[in-house]
Motif scaffolding. Structure first.
Motif, PDB file in Angstrom:
ATOM      1  N   UNK A 186     -17.051  37.437 -27.856  1.00  0.00           N
ATOM      2  CA  UNK A 186     -18.032  38.517 -26.808  1.00  0.00           C
ATOM      3  C   UNK A 186     -18.529  38.213 -25.910  1.00  0.00           C
ATOM      4  N   UNK A 187     -20.090  37.159 -26.393  1.00  0.00           N
ATOM      5  CA  UNK A 187     -21.247  37.098 -25.983  1.00  0.00           C
ATOM      6  C   UNK A 187     -21.018  35.236 -26.229  1.00  0.00           C
ATOM      7  N   UNK A 188     -20.253  34.435 -25.390  1.00  0.00           N
ATOM      8  CA  UNK A 188     -19.966  33.088 -25.192  1.00  0.00           C
ATOM      9  C   UNK A 188     -21.823  32.732 -25.081  1.00  0.00           C
ATOM     10  N   UNK A 189     -22.262  31.853 -24.992  1.00  0.00           N
ATOM     11  CA  UNK A 189     -23.329  30.695 -25.355  1.00  0.00           C
ATOM     12  C   UNK A 189     -22.703  30.485 -23.469  1.00  0.00           C
ATOM     13  N   UNK A 190     -23.786  29.955 -22.884  1.00  0.00           N
ATOM     14  CA  UNK A 190     -23.248  29.676 -21.189  1.00  0.00           C
ATOM     15  C   UNK A 190     -23.379  28.436 -21.040  1.00  0.00           C
TER      16      UNK A 190
ATOM     17  N   UNK B 279     -20.645  24.365 -15.793  1.00  0.00           N
ATOM     18  CA  UNK B 279     -19.851  24.478 -14.661  1.00  0.00           C
ATOM     19  C   UNK B 279     -19.350  25.020 -13.419  1.00  0.00           C
ATOM     20  N   UNK B 280     -18.431  25.186 -12.459  1.00  0.00           N
ATOM     21  CA  UNK B 280     -18.176  26.317 -11.696  1.00  0.00           C
ATOM     22  C   UNK B 280     -16.660  27.025 -12.357  1.00  0.00           C
ATOM     23  N   UNK B 281     -16.724  28.202 -12.605  1.00  0.00           N
ATOM     24  CA  UNK B 281     -16.420  29.476 -12.765  1.00  0.00           C
ATOM     25  C   UNK B 281     -15.482  30.478 -12.007  1.00  0.00           C
ATOM     26  N   UNK B 282     -16.501  30.022 -10.944  1.00  0.00           N
ATOM     27  CA  UNK B 282     -15.939  31.223  -9.539  1.00  0.00           C
ATOM     28  C   UNK B 282     -14.964  30.546  -9.482  1.00  0.00           C
ATOM     29  N   UNK B 283     -13.707  31.866  -9.188  1.00  0.00           N
ATOM     30  CA  UNK B 283     -12.699  32.060  -8.680  1.00  0.00           C
ATOM     31  C   UNK B 283     -12.106  31.416  -9.494  1.00  0.00           C
ATOM     32  N   UNK B 284     -12.462  32.016 -11.493  1.00  0.00           N
ATOM     33  CA  UNK B 284     -11.148  31.382 -11.891  1.00  0.00           C
ATOM     34  C   UNK B 284     -10.923  32.690 -13.038  1.00  0.00           C
ATOM     35  N   UNK B 285      -9.884  32.405 -13.434  1.00  0.00           N
ATOM     36  CA  UNK B 285      -9.876  33.517 -15.273  1.00  0.00           C
ATOM     37  C   UNK B 285      -9.906  32.867 -16.187  1.00  0.00           C
ATOM     38  N   UNK B 286     -10.978  33.779 -16.652  1.00  0.00           N
ATOM     39  CA  UNK B 286     -11.261  32.682 -18.292  1.00  0.00           C
ATOM     40  C   UNK B 286     -11.249  33.540 -19.845  1.00  0.00           C
ATOM     41  N   UNK B 287     -11.090  32.997 -20.596  1.00  0.00           N
ATOM     42  CA  UNK B 287     -11.245  33.343 -21.850  1.00  0.00           C
ATOM     43  C   UNK B 287     -12.090  32.769 -22.408  1.00  0.00           C
ATOM     44  N   UNK B 288     -12.775  33.449 -23.164  1.00  0.00           N
ATOM     45  CA  UNK B 288     -13.147  32.415 -24.596  1.00  0.00           C
ATOM     46  C   UNK B 288     -13.310  32.552 -25.977  1.00  0.00           C
ATOM     47  N   UNK B 289     -12.763  31.684 -26.857  1.00  0.00           N
ATOM     48  CA  UNK B 289     -12.214  31.675 -27.896  1.00  0.00           C
ATOM     49  C   UNK B 289     -12.914  30.764 -28.520  1.00  0.00           C
ATOM     50  N   UNK B 290     -13.052  31.559 -30.631  1.00  0.00           N
ATOM     51  CA  UNK B 290     -13.540  30.950 -31.081  1.00  0.00           C
ATOM     52  C   UNK B 290     -12.876  30.719 -32.836  1.00  0.00           C
ATOM     53  N   UNK B 291     -13.713  29.780 -33.273  1.00  0.00           N
ATOM     54  CA  UNK B 291     -13.047  29.600 -34.345  1.00  0.00           C
ATOM     55  C   UNK B 291     -14.203  29.116 -35.483  1.00  0.00           C
ATOM     56  N   UNK B 292     -14.489  29.096 -36.744  1.00  0.00           N
ATOM     57  CA  UNK B 292     -15.075  29.125 -37.671  1.00  0.00           C
ATOM     58  C   UNK B 292     -13.994  28.669 -38.706  1.00  0.00           C
ATOM     59  N   UNK B 293     -14.657  28.152 -40.446  1.00  0.00           N
ATOM     60  CA  UNK B 293     -14.352  27.518 -40.799  1.00  0.00           C
ATOM     61  C   UNK B 293     -14.260  28.372 -41.849  1.00  0.00           C
ATOM     62  N   UNK B 294     -12.557  29.092 -42.579  1.00  0.00           N
ATOM     63  CA  UNK B 294     -12.724  29.936 -43.667  1.00  0.00           C
ATOM     64  C   UNK B 294     -12.721  29.730 -44.997  1.00  0.00           C
ATOM     65  N   UNK B 295     -13.359  29.954 -45.725  1.00  0.00           N
ATOM     66  CA  UNK B 295     -13.642  29.467 -46.939  1.00  0.00           C
ATOM     67  C   UNK B 295     -12.296  28.503 -47.691  1.00  0.00           C
ATOM     68  N   UNK B 296     -11.099  28.694 -47.583  1.00  0.00           N
ATOM     69  CA  UNK B 296      -9.814  27.913 -47.878  1.00  0.00           C
ATOM     70  C   UNK B 296     -10.296  26.821 -47.367  1.00  0.00           C
ATOM     71  N   UNK B 297     -10.910  26.489 -45.328  1.00  0.00           N
ATOM     72  CA  UNK B 297     -10.835  25.697 -44.676  1.00  0.00           C
ATOM     73  C   UNK B 297     -12.020  24.540 -45.421  1.00  0.00           C
ATOM     74  N   UNK B 298     -13.262  25.624 -46.792  1.00  0.00           N
ATOM     75  CA  UNK B 298     -14.021  24.481 -46.214  1.00  0.00           C
ATOM     76  C   UNK B 298     -13.613  24.187 -47.873  1.00  0.00           C
ATOM     77  N   UNK B 299     -12.773  24.663 -48.555  1.00  0.00           N
ATOM     78  CA  UNK B 299     -11.974  23.566 -49.636  1.00  0.00           C
ATOM     79  C   UNK B 299     -11.861  21.822 -49.092  1.00  0.00           C
ATOM     80  N   UNK B 300     -11.156  22.356 -47.968  1.00  0.00           N
ATOM     81  CA  UNK B 300     -10.658  20.859 -47.673  1.00  0.00           C
ATOM     82  C   UNK B 300     -11.303  20.052 -47.085  1.00  0.00           C
ATOM     83  N   UNK B 301     -11.897  21.119 -46.286  1.00  0.00           N
ATOM     84  CA  UNK B 301     -13.167  20.120 -45.187  1.00  0.00           C
ATOM     85  C   UNK B 301     -14.424  20.807 -45.507  1.00  0.00           C
ATOM     86  N   UNK B 302     -14.781  20.166 -46.242  1.00  0.00           N
ATOM     87  CA  UNK B 302     -16.866  21.094 -46.608  1.00  0.00           C
ATOM     88  C   UNK B 302     -17.729  20.926 -44.978  1.00  0.00           C
TER      89      UNK B 302
END
Length: 334
Positions: free
Chosen positions: A134-138, A141-164
């Protein structure tokens, strides 16, 4: 039950798409994100779903060029010119069934590239459901004239078991007025200790015939040959052409590489920042027959050329953030 509200942005930085996701807490793979509704109030981003119900976001510029991004893996599945010409390869045998990554487009290999570590091939980021932020950190870069989206991935608890390691992986996908596609990654260490990772944008370009393609910008570079136990060689030719299987990691390349397709009379230009290496891969005939989600003859219509950081892992101390950027453009050529 958690209710998440996210927004995408039009070219003047005002929100024009709101995406609501109902997710059940405790679901380690976040697959409940597949249930979504959206309200679009202006042209630019369209929300749809694949056959498994995973949200797809279609970015369109004013000229009609488009890019389609799946929330599974944060993967770009399509990039089309204003003439609706597809620029990325997707296998006719691609399996659209989470958590398997789709064969084609631009999968993100993180926190491991290939089998260079203890994780599954190419890490787990390409298999996970990402969220729109929703509100990504600034972001500089020049994003004028561009359409864009911001995605976010955080580790799940299962991810933490294999890559802590706790991290925040932010990905901005933007489509410029001229049709250029840019992927900007920011990876922050929110852990209490250092961690290291490798990364690649595993880009499948659509080509007319692999025998009619050459790659320029890799001349005189050293490369690690994965077909010869990662032995180190030096590129001897003026350009890389293809007559058999190729699986190489070119080291410390320049920030610009070009893929020339003579039959289609077009050139892909790859510009990158923070990504010192270039991976080049084509499985050729024999290996293609052993890959279940790739047609026996489809190797002729694809070439992977990745902006990557593979040979030297990136290490982040607690609180540090790494930024990498890949910009793709296509130009006519004679």
């Amino acid at each position: 039950m958690l209710l998440r509200m996210f927004k995408a942005y039009r070219q003047d930085d005002t929100p024009f798409l709101e995406l609501k996701m109902n997710t059940t807490s405790g679901e380690s793979d976040n697959r409940a994100a597949a249930t979504a509704t959206a309200t679009a109030t202006a042209a630019g981003v369209e929300l749809t779903k694949d056959k498994n119900g995973i949200p797809l976001l279609v970015l369109r510029n004013n000229r009609g060029a488009s890019a389609t991004v799946s929330l599974q893996g944060g993967q770009v599945l399509s990039w089309k010119t204003e003439r609706r010409e597809e620029l990325l390869f997707i296998s006719n045998k691609a399996i659209f069934s989470p958590p398997k990554a789709v064969r084609g487009g631009i999968p993100i290999c993180f926190p491991q590239f290939g089998n260079r570590g203890t994780l599954e091939q190419h890490g787990f980021a390409r298999n996970k459901i990402w969220f729109i932020e929703k509100d990504p950190p600034s972001l500089a870069g020049d994003f004028n004239g561009k359409v864009y989206i911001d995605l976010l991935l955080k580790p799940s608890e299962d991810d933490m078991k294999i890559w802590p390691h706790r991290f925040e992986f932010r990905l901005r996908v933007s489509l410029a007025a001229d049709g250029n596609l840019t992927l900007t990654s920011r990876i922050r260490n929110v852990n209490g200790k250092n961690f290291s990772f490798s990364i690649a944008y595993h880009t499948y370009f659509s080509v007319s015939d692999i025998s009619e393609v050459r790659v320029e910008g890799l001349e005189t570079l050293d490369y690690l040959d994965n077909l010869h136990q990662k032995e180190r060689f030096t590129e001897q030719g003026d350009a890389l052409t293809f007559e058999s299987e190729v699986d190489r990691v070119y080291l410390d390349s320049s920030n610009t590489v070009a893929v020339l397709d003579h039959e289609k009379k077009r050139t892909f230009v790859i510009r990158k920042e923070g990504l010192p290496d270039v991976v080049v891969w084509n499985p050729w005939e024999r290996k293609s027959k052993s890959i279940v989600d790739l047609g026996d003859e489809e190797y002729k219509q694809m070439l992977c050329v990745d902006g990557a950081a593979v040979e030297k892992s990136i290490t982040l101390r607690p609180g540090e953030e790494w930024t990498g950027r890949l910009e793709l453009s296509v130009l006519p050529c004679s």
